[in-house]
Design a protein around this motif. Structure first.
Motif, mmCIF file in Angstrom:
data_model
loop_
_atom_site.group_PDB
_atom_site.id
_atom_site.type_symbol
_atom_site.label_atom_id
_atom_site.label_comp_id
_atom_site.label_asym_id
_atom_site.label_seq_id
_atom_site.Cartn_x
_atom_site.Cartn_y
_atom_site.Cartn_z
ATOM 1 N N THR A 1 32.872 14.630 23.395
ATOM 2 C CA THR A 1 33.223 14.698 21.979
ATOM 3 C C THR A 1 34.125 15.897 21.722
ATOM 4 O O THR A 1 34.118 16.874 22.467
ATOM 5 N N THR A 2 34.900 15.794 20.641
ATOM 6 C CA THR A 2 35.789 16.886 20.226
ATOM 7 C C THR A 2 35.354 17.386 18.861
ATOM 8 O O THR A 2 34.370 16.917 18.296
ATOM 9 N N GLY A 3 36.074 18.333 18.314
ATOM 10 C CA GLY A 3 35.724 18.889 17.012
ATOM 11 C C GLY A 3 35.397 20.363 17.111
ATOM 12 O O GLY A 3 35.787 21.047 18.060
ATOM 13 N N GLU A 4 34.662 20.851 16.106
ATOM 14 C CA GLU A 4 34.338 22.272 16.086
ATOM 15 C C GLU A 4 33.429 22.680 17.237
ATOM 16 O O GLU A 4 33.504 23.798 17.736
ATOM 17 N N GLN A 5 32.549 21.769 17.679
ATOM 18 C CA GLN A 5 31.640 22.086 18.775
ATOM 19 C C GLN A 5 31.674 20.949 19.791
ATOM 20 O O GLN A 5 30.853 20.048 19.765
ATOM 21 N N PRO A 6 32.639 20.981 20.716
ATOM 22 C CA PRO A 6 32.743 19.908 21.715
ATOM 23 C C PRO A 6 31.479 19.828 22.579
ATOM 24 O O PRO A 6 30.856 20.853 22.893
ATOM 25 N N THR A 7 31.104 18.608 22.941
ATOM 26 C CA THR A 7 29.916 18.394 23.777
ATOM 27 C C THR A 7 30.245 17.450 24.917
ATOM 28 O O THR A 7 31.238 16.699 24.873
ATOM 29 N N ASN A 8 29.375 17.488 25.921
ATOM 30 C CA ASN A 8 29.471 16.573 27.064
ATOM 31 C C ASN A 8 28.065 16.057 27.348
ATOM 32 O O ASN A 8 27.159 16.839 27.641
ATOM 33 N N LEU A 9 27.880 14.759 27.213
ATOM 34 C CA LEU A 9 26.578 14.129 27.465
ATOM 35 C C LEU A 9 26.676 13.271 28.722
ATOM 36 O O LEU A 9 27.561 12.414 28.829
ATOM 37 N N LEU A 10 25.755 13.473 29.661
ATOM 38 C CA LEU A 10 25.709 12.674 30.882
ATOM 39 C C LEU A 10 24.307 12.094 31.036
ATOM 40 O O LEU A 10 23.319 12.842 31.069
ATOM 41 N N GLN A 11 24.232 10.769 31.105
ATOM 42 C CA GLN A 11 22.968 10.070 31.342
ATOM 43 C C GLN A 11 23.105 9.217 32.593
ATOM 44 O O GLN A 11 24.092 8.488 32.751
ATOM 45 N N GLU A 12 22.119 9.318 33.488
ATOM 46 C CA GLU A 12 22.109 8.538 34.719
ATOM 47 C C GLU A 12 20.705 8.041 34.982
ATOM 48 O O GLU A 12 19.721 8.709 34.629
ATOM 49 N N GLY A 13 20.600 6.876 35.632
ATOM 50 C CA GLY A 13 19.283 6.345 35.933
ATOM 51 C C GLY A 13 19.367 4.991 36.603
ATOM 52 O O GLY A 13 20.426 4.561 37.083
ATOM 53 N N THR A 14 18.231 4.295 36.632
ATOM 54 C CA THR A 14 18.141 2.966 37.248
ATOM 55 C C THR A 14 17.530 1.990 36.257
ATOM 56 O O THR A 14 16.724 2.367 35.396
ATOM 57 N N THR A 15 17.916 0.722 36.391
ATOM 58 C CA THR A 15 17.419 -0.353 35.519
ATOM 59 C C THR A 15 17.183 -1.602 36.352
ATOM 60 O O THR A 15 18.021 -1.979 37.180
ATOM 61 N N GLY A 16 16.044 -2.244 36.139
ATOM 62 C CA GLY A 16 15.735 -3.501 36.815
ATOM 63 C C GLY A 16 14.941 -4.404 35.893
ATOM 64 O O GLY A 16 14.332 -3.948 34.911
ATOM 65 N N SER A 17 14.919 -5.709 36.190
ATOM 66 C CA SER A 17 14.191 -6.649 35.338
ATOM 67 C C SER A 17 13.875 -7.924 36.100
ATOM 68 O O SER A 17 14.490 -8.227 37.133
ATOM 69 N N LYS A 18 12.902 -8.662 35.579
ATOM 70 C CA LYS A 18 12.552 -9.983 36.082
ATOM 71 C C LYS A 18 12.411 -10.922 34.886
ATOM 72 O O LYS A 18 11.906 -10.529 33.840
ATOM 73 N N SER A 19 12.882 -12.148 35.052
ATOM 74 C CA SER A 19 12.794 -13.109 33.957
ATOM 75 C C SER A 19 12.392 -14.475 34.471
ATOM 76 O O SER A 19 12.667 -14.835 35.626
ATOM 77 N N ARG A 20 11.733 -15.228 33.606
ATOM 78 C CA ARG A 20 11.360 -16.620 33.883
ATOM 79 C C ARG A 20 11.915 -17.484 32.756
ATOM 80 O O ARG A 20 11.735 -17.157 31.578
ATOM 81 N N TYR B 1 30.534 8.404 15.961
ATOM 82 C CA TYR B 1 29.762 9.539 16.465
ATOM 83 C C TYR B 1 29.360 10.457 15.319
ATOM 84 O O TYR B 1 30.179 10.816 14.461
ATOM 85 N N ASP B 2 28.069 10.853 15.304
ATOM 86 C CA ASP B 2 27.524 11.772 14.301
ATOM 87 C C ASP B 2 27.298 13.116 14.989
ATOM 88 O O ASP B 2 26.380 13.277 15.793
ATOM 89 N N SER B 3 28.125 14.107 14.665
ATOM 90 C CA SER B 3 28.040 15.405 15.330
ATOM 91 C C SER B 3 26.787 16.176 14.930
ATOM 92 O O SER B 3 26.329 17.054 15.670
ATOM 93 N N ALA B 4 26.209 15.862 13.759
ATOM 94 C CA ALA B 4 25.018 16.583 13.311
ATOM 95 C C ALA B 4 23.794 16.233 14.146
ATOM 96 O O ALA B 4 22.913 17.080 14.368
ATOM 97 N N THR B 5 23.705 14.984 14.594
ATOM 98 C CA THR B 5 22.538 14.535 15.367
ATOM 99 C C THR B 5 22.864 14.252 16.826
ATOM 100 O O THR B 5 21.960 13.934 17.600
ATOM 101 N N ASN B 6 24.153 14.347 17.212
ATOM 102 C CA ASN B 6 24.598 13.995 18.570
ATOM 103 C C ASN B 6 24.255 12.549 18.932
ATOM 104 O O ASN B 6 23.903 12.237 20.068
ATOM 105 N N ILE B 7 24.371 11.637 17.951
ATOM 106 C CA ILE B 7 24.061 10.223 18.146
ATOM 107 C C ILE B 7 25.324 9.385 17.903
ATOM 108 O O ILE B 7 26.028 9.593 16.907
ATOM 109 N N THR B 8 25.604 8.451 18.798
ATOM 110 C CA THR B 8 26.639 7.442 18.576
ATOM 111 C C THR B 8 25.971 6.204 18.000
ATOM 112 O O THR B 8 25.082 5.620 18.635
ATOM 113 N N ARG B 9 26.377 5.806 16.793
ATOM 114 C CA ARG B 9 25.782 4.648 16.124
ATOM 115 C C ARG B 9 26.764 3.484 16.171
ATOM 116 O O ARG B 9 27.922 3.621 15.782
ATOM 117 N N THR B 10 26.270 2.336 16.636
ATOM 118 C CA THR B 10 27.092 1.144 16.795
ATOM 119 C C THR B 10 26.550 0.024 15.912
ATOM 120 O O THR B 10 25.347 -0.255 15.923
#
Length: 810
Positions: free
Chosen positions: A293-312, A626-635
């Motif tokens: 993100t840019t602006g008065e207080q630039p931030t960098n968010l990194l999320q990493e992980g694994t995801t799996g599922s099973k369906s019938r 992007y909401d800089s006050a809460t650091n949340i991207t709302r879609t």
């Protein structure tokens, strides 16, 4: 709009008046009996073609057990009867139907001479036409494609003209995800809720063909920007029974699947059914998202992980017909489907500012989901003795489905993060009733069609957000961010179409009137929203036939994008605390204008070429802020933009030799989109393309080898794009019992274990990239068995309910 019922009644009365006032033409009939010239015994299953010219077949019949055949409802003129059967010489008989006093022509016994050949066995082999262009649609014959015996319907979609699959195996029609999927000409709850799971569990061998309705005429509802995909499970059925069953196993991603179809007819009573079930295992894969993100207080968010599922997943479709008499037909349909999902994801999140750690946590999400769908319809069709193509149809249809989602989220390894463990539940349901009346009146080379329709829809959602108490660890519902939502959407419509055929020209034009009444109720907070829309939708298609069955088609249509429950539901998905996603109950319908010109030539090299231009207004786009006050991207979703899309598609099938065939399905379009995001004008553009090349070779002893290569270019949307895709596959199948039992196997992407999927999103003050490494290499084995014998065609209603007007949002 009280004018609508008056206009509808006026249209129907006018059509009936025209039919009554029209003088009925003289109708002729021809009949006879076919027998062996030496034994004089009746011959059965001898094909009888009624020809108007050397290459123009008007009707076809076959001799019954007593050798009898007949043609009725013929106009005055000169004809040829051409009779052909295995082991007999073809016979041609001229017929003159001009004497108004002799309306019935009795040929008596027609003798066919045995065809004496010097071979013990004669095998006639003909290549089926895979792609066929009609005035308002393109048909792909799956039974003519040998790979249909080894893959599922979803995978076959990439071979169908104007269709492609993106990196997540979502179907795109003309590059657009807004379309409707029918089963045997009718909508079904199994395609409304989650078409990917159903099509992935449906063996392609149980499907007769796929129709892509590119320019839906006025009789179809105006919704669905791109058009309609109609999956035909069975061809016209005969007296007797037939069926197929397919068992498959796919690994390491995937699982076992079982599916098939069966049809039977006994006298006036006919039934057909198709069904299947599958287990699908998505092995854990690595992925995440990086946001800058840019602006008065630039931030960098990194999320990493694994995801799996099973369906019938399981589904069952059933159709029953009963011929009351020659003019009255009843058809009933009933479908069921359901699925269950379990999944787990584990991700770490780290937020930094100027290289300094600001916040971090580890989030585990255990989620479950289940859904059920049911739909039923009843059609009554009345034809008229003077003209069997004159039809009156009354139809009723009920459809409903429910989706339940439950997520249990726990947070550990906290750094400057105080959000407690939480749960979220979203139960949403959809119900629909449809009443419809259609009337078709042909007058020589003209055809008038009119109808009225009412659709009553009910969307509901109950979503809850609960947090864990720090002392008791019990979950407490948070009323401020929980709600019950109800949305009713009633659509009242009327249409009139006109079709005209003259030698090498054909014209189909129509006009549809629709009134939409929307009523949204936020029950928990006592807030309401009411809106009414009125639309006048034109459509026209012109077809010009050329020599050798080639032809040009020019079409124009206007369509509506009317949002469904997934876009309207205000439920906020907080399964990732830094990214929230919700619907928008204030969405309005969007309009699209589409013009296309296509050329088709069926020959040794079957060729279909199309040029098109599409213009969208008030298009429903996904909007991320992007909401800089809460650091949340709302879609969410919004009627925020316009788009222009010139496009070109080419489909080619060529028989290099009798054993070797090559086909290519390609499309290119240049997307130009723009819209407001957080009061800032955003523009994006780029070239989108897909090419799917397939070749198959018939080896000795009933072996077939097929190879595929698919290249998908990047996709373009208002705020981003996705990366390109290259996929390969190789399959082989063997007829263990000729045209009965087939064993097949395939390998997909043998040279790559994983595929990296990237999705880029940008806004006025942020850029983010979602990434994922999917399992790419897989193996499939299947066994397909066909059984049964058929003799006489089963009747189905020619008109029925087709609700193609709601955006699914998948």
């Amino acid at each position: 709009m009280k004018i609508i019922p008056i206009l509808l009644v006026a249209i129907l009365l006018l059509c009936v008046h025209i039919g009554i006032a029209q003088k009925q033409p003289v109708s002729y009939s021809v009949q006879g009996t076919i027998a062996d010239s030496s034994t004089r015994k009746p011959l059965t299953f001898i094909t009888v073609n009624l020809m108007k010219g050397p290459d123009t077949a008007l009707k076809v019949d076959y001799s019954k057990a007593d050798g009898f055949f007949s043609f009725t409802g013929l106009e005055a003129g000169s004809y040829w009867l051409v009779m052909a059967g295995v082991g007999y010489r073809t016979k041609r008989i001229p017929i003159e139907l001009r004497d108004s006093l002799q309306k019935e022509v009795e040929l008596g016994t027609v003798l066919l001479s045995p065809d004496i050949v010097g071979l013990q066995e004669v095998v006639v082999t003909a290549a089926k036409q895979i792609v066929k262009q009609e005035i308002d649609r393109i048909s792909y014959n799956l039974q003519a494609d040998p790979e249909s015996k080894v893959v599922n319907v979803l995978e076959m979609m990439r071979k169908v003209p104007l269709l492609s699959l993106d990196g997540d195996n979502n179907i795109l029609m003309k590059g657009n995800s807004d379309f409707k999927i029918f089963i045997n000409g009718k909508p079904s709850s199994m395609m409304e809720r989650n078409y990917k799971d159903i099509l992935r569990s449906m063996p392609a061998s149980s499907i007769e063909r796929i129709d892509v309705i590119t320019s839906p005429p006025a009789k179809y509802d105006a919704e669905g920007l791109a058009g309609i995909i109609d999956i035909i499970t069975t061809k016209k059925l005969d007296n007797g029974y037939n069926g197929s069953i397919n068992f498959s196993e796919r690994f390491p991603v995937g699982g076992p699947g079982l599916g098939g179809s069966v049809s039977a007819k006994l006298g006036k009573f006919g039934v057909s059914a198709f069904g299947g079930a599958s287990l699908y295992n998505n092995l854990p894969v690595r992925g995440g998202v990086q946001r800058v993100t840019t602006g008065e207080q630039p931030t960098n968010l990194l999320q990493e992980g694994t995801t799996g599922s099973k369906s019938r997943t399981s589904y069952l479709g059933y159709e029953m017909s009963y011929e009351i008499d020659a003019q009255n037909l009843l058809v009933a349909q009933f479908n069921l489907n359901g699925n269950q999902l379990t999944g787990n994801s584990l991700q770490t999140s780290l937020l930094t500012t100027s290289g300094v750690y600001q916040q971090g946590y580890t989030l585990e999400n255990n989620r479950t989901g289940d859904g059920q769908g049911v739909d039923a319809s009843l059609n009554y069709q009345r034809s008229f003795r003077a003209d069997k193509n004159r039809l009156l149809t009354l139809s009723y249809r009920y459809l409903s489905y429910r989706d339940g989602q439950h997520s249990n989220l726990s947070i550990t390894e906290r750094m400057n993060y105080i959000l407690p463990d939480y749960q979220q539940v979203n139960d949403q349901s959809f119900a629909e009733q449809t009443f419809q009346l259609d009337y078709v009146h042909p007058i020589k080379k003209h055809q008038i069609e009119a109808g009225i329709k009412g659709i009553l829809r009910d969307n509901q959602s109950n979503f809850q957000y609960a947090v864990a108490d720090s002392v008791t660890r019990e979950y407490v519902i948070q009323p401020a961010i929980s709600n019950r939502f109800k949305n009713t959407q009633n659509v009242f419509g009327a249409y009139a179409t006109y079709q005209y055929s003259l030698k090498s020209w054909g014209v189909k034009a129509g006009l549809r009137i629709e009134e939409t009444v929307i009523d949204a109720d936020f029950i928990s907070v006592d807030a309401k929203l009411q809106r009414t829309y009125f639309n006048l939708i034109p459509s026209v298609s012109v077809n010009r036939k050329l020599e050798n069955s080639a032809g040009f088609t020019l079409s124009y249509t206007q369509r509506i994008q009317r949002p469904g429950i997934n876009q309207l539901n205000p439920f906020v998905d907080r399964s990732n605390p830094n990214f929230e996603r919700s619907g928008n109950p204030e969405l309005r319908p969007a309009l699209v204008n589409d013009i296309q010109v296509t050329y088709s030539r069926p020959a040794k090299a079957q060729l279909n070429i199309g040029l098109g231009f599409t213009f969208f207004r008030n298009l429903v786009f996904t909007v991320s802020v992007y909401d800089s006050a809460t650091n949340i991207t709302r879609t969410s979703y919004g009627n925020t933009g316009t788009a222009k899309l010139p496009s070109l598609y080419v489909n080619l099938s060529y028989s290099i030799t009798k054993q070797w065939n090559l086909s290519a399905n390609s499309r290119a379009a240049y997307g130009m989109v723009q819209g407001l995001v957080n009061s800032v004008l955003i523009k994006n553009s780029g070239l989108m393309y897909n090419v799917a090349v397939s070749t198959n070779y018939r080896l000795p002893k009933d072996w077939r080898l097929t190879a595929n290569v698919q290249l998908n270019g990047p996709s373009i949307n208002l705020q981003g794009n996705t990366n390109s895709l290259l996929a390969t596959s190789l399959s082989i199948n063997k007829d263990l019992i000729k045209d009965k039992l087939v064993l097949a196997g395939s390998v997909s992407n043998p040279f790559r274990t994983y595929r990296k999927y990237l999705s880029n999103t940008f806004g006025p003050d942020f850029e983010q990239t979602s990434f994922r490494w999917d399992y790419y290499r897989s193996f499939t084995a299947s066994l397909n068995y066909k059984f049964g014998t058929l003799k006489e065609t089963i009747k189905k209603s020619k008109r029925g309910i087709r609700n193609d007007d709601v955006l699914s949002g998948n």
